[in-house]
Design an enzyme around this catalytic site. Structure first.
Site, PDB file in Angstrom:
ATOM      1  N   GLU A 114      42.392  28.775  41.934  1.00 47.25           N
ATOM      2  CA  GLU A 114      43.417  29.452  42.728  1.00 47.25           C
ATOM      3  C   GLU A 114      43.966  28.504  43.783  1.00 47.25           C
ATOM      4  OE1 GLU A 114      43.780  33.250  45.778  1.00 47.25           O
ATOM      5  OE2 GLU A 114      42.533  33.431  44.000  1.00 47.25           O
ATOM      6  N   SER A 117      40.066  31.368  48.998  1.00 42.40           N
ATOM      7  CA  SER A 117      39.514  31.687  47.680  1.00 42.40           C
ATOM      8  C   SER A 117      39.764  30.530  46.710  1.00 42.40           C
ATOM      9  CB  SER A 117      40.156  32.969  47.140  1.00 42.40           C
ATOM     10  OG  SER A 117      39.809  34.072  47.953  1.00 42.40           O
ATOM     11  N   ARG A 143      48.571  35.665  41.124  1.00 45.16           N
ATOM     12  CA  ARG A 143      48.595  34.390  41.859  1.00 45.16           C
ATOM     13  C   ARG A 143      49.499  33.351  41.196  1.00 45.16           C
ATOM     14  NH1 ARG A 143      47.088  37.847  44.349  1.00 45.16           N
ATOM     15  NH2 ARG A 143      45.111  38.125  45.438  1.00 45.16           N
TER      16      ARG A 143
END
EC number: 1.3.1.98
Length: 322
Positions: free
Chosen positions: A315, A245, A196
């Site tokens: 995130e 998320s 990520r």
């Protein structure tokens, strides 16, 4: 339909005087630009949480040349942030300084080189459109994009992934425009992908990307996409005001399990709540502020660390002034 007084819309190269309601002046000479520039633009309606403040400036370019010209004139004098679907973002209540770039339909094209299994997409193309176009052309390997709400530009910057595949696995290269208007095409190797995360320069706007798939049967590809859609429906709080998320999965762990084990399922702060369906999702359930949502996330992080000794990492992107 007439444009509101605080919106500039250039047509056929003609531009009004560089002033708007309230005495705000344009940050650049606007003559000849064709996009739409809005001062003090509300961003809450453009992000999934439906919270947050205003952008100092919001620019919606007419096309790539228009964006290059705009950023070239800006020449790095103001911060620049690209905004896709706003599906994985908290815009803080104080708003976003500088210029927010919103890529619209001119940046949403998808074309397929079926012989070489190359899928070329605009930075504003939605993941589901990319996956569907690849399926129809018999290109496998991009089904995972069906499970990520967002646009190609965001996927490239954040190394978006789901269901066992991520952008780093399929990206060939991307074309971006820097905050000073310079255009560069970078191979995937230059982005130094990790989980990520990428080394994409700050303020760079991804205007296109190329992905490499493999030959596949459209029916098999479609079935896999359907499985992904069903899995999302069963496990995630879809059709809610959320941001996807919230935390990265720590090595060898699942963030949602750590959050659940820390007793945070259903935890509330102001108008924000940890989802009871999937504990790695935060929700705006009752006119939450962005401060409510971010504060809830920080409290979850604290409780998880207290319970497990593991420090979760955000995130979701958090941008703007507190």
């Amino acid at each position: 339909m007439d444009q509101p007084d605080d919106v500039w819309n250039w047509d056929n190269g003609m531009a009004p005087d560089c002033a708007v309601e309230g005495g705000i002046e344009a940050p650049i000479d606007t003559a000849g630009l064709r996009g739409k520039l809005t001062p003090q633009a509300p961003l809450a309606k453009l992000v999934w949480f439906k919270t947050g403040g205003k952008a100092d400036w919001l620019f919606e370019p007419e096309d790539r040349a228009d964006l290059e010209e705009f950023l070239g004139r800006l020449d790095g004098d103001l911060p620049v942030m690209a905004l896709g679907l706003g599906s994985n973002m908290i815009v803080r209540d104080g708003g976003v300084p500088g210029v927010v770039i919103k890529l619209g339909k001119p940046f949403a094209d998808v074309s397929i080189d079926a012989e070489n299994c190359i899928v070329e997409c605009g930075g504003g193309a939605h993941g589901i459109l990319v996956a569907s176009a690849a399926r129809d052309a018999g290109v496998a390997g991009l089904e995972f994009m069906r499970g990520i709400p967002g646009t190609v530009g965001g996927f490239v910057r954040m190394n978006g992934g789901a269901y066992g595949t991520e952008v780093a696995d399929v990206l060939v290269d991307c074309t971006l425009i820097m905050p000073n208007g310079e255009c560069h095409t970078l191979p995937a190797s230059d982005l130094q992908y990790s989980y990520r995360h990428s080394a994409l320069p700050e303020g760079a706007v991804v205007v296109s990307a190329r992905f490499k798939g493999e030959p596949g049967d459209p029916e098999v590809i479609g079935a896999k996409m359907d499985e992904i859609a069903e899995a999302r429906e069963n496990s995630q709080p879809l059709r809610t005001k959320t941001g996807g998320s919230t935390f990265k999965n720590p090595p060898g762990e699942k963030a949602w399990q750590l959050v659940d084990a820390a007793g945070c399922r259903g935890l509330k702060m102001g108008g924000a709540q940890v989802s009871e369906k999937h504990t790695n999702f935060l929700l705006n359930v009752d006119n939450a502020t962005s401060a409510d949502i971010e504060g809830l996330g920080e409290e979850v992080k604290r409780r998880v660390y207290e319970n497990s000794g593991i420090e979760l990492e955000w995130e979701i992107q958090r941008v703007g002034r507190p």
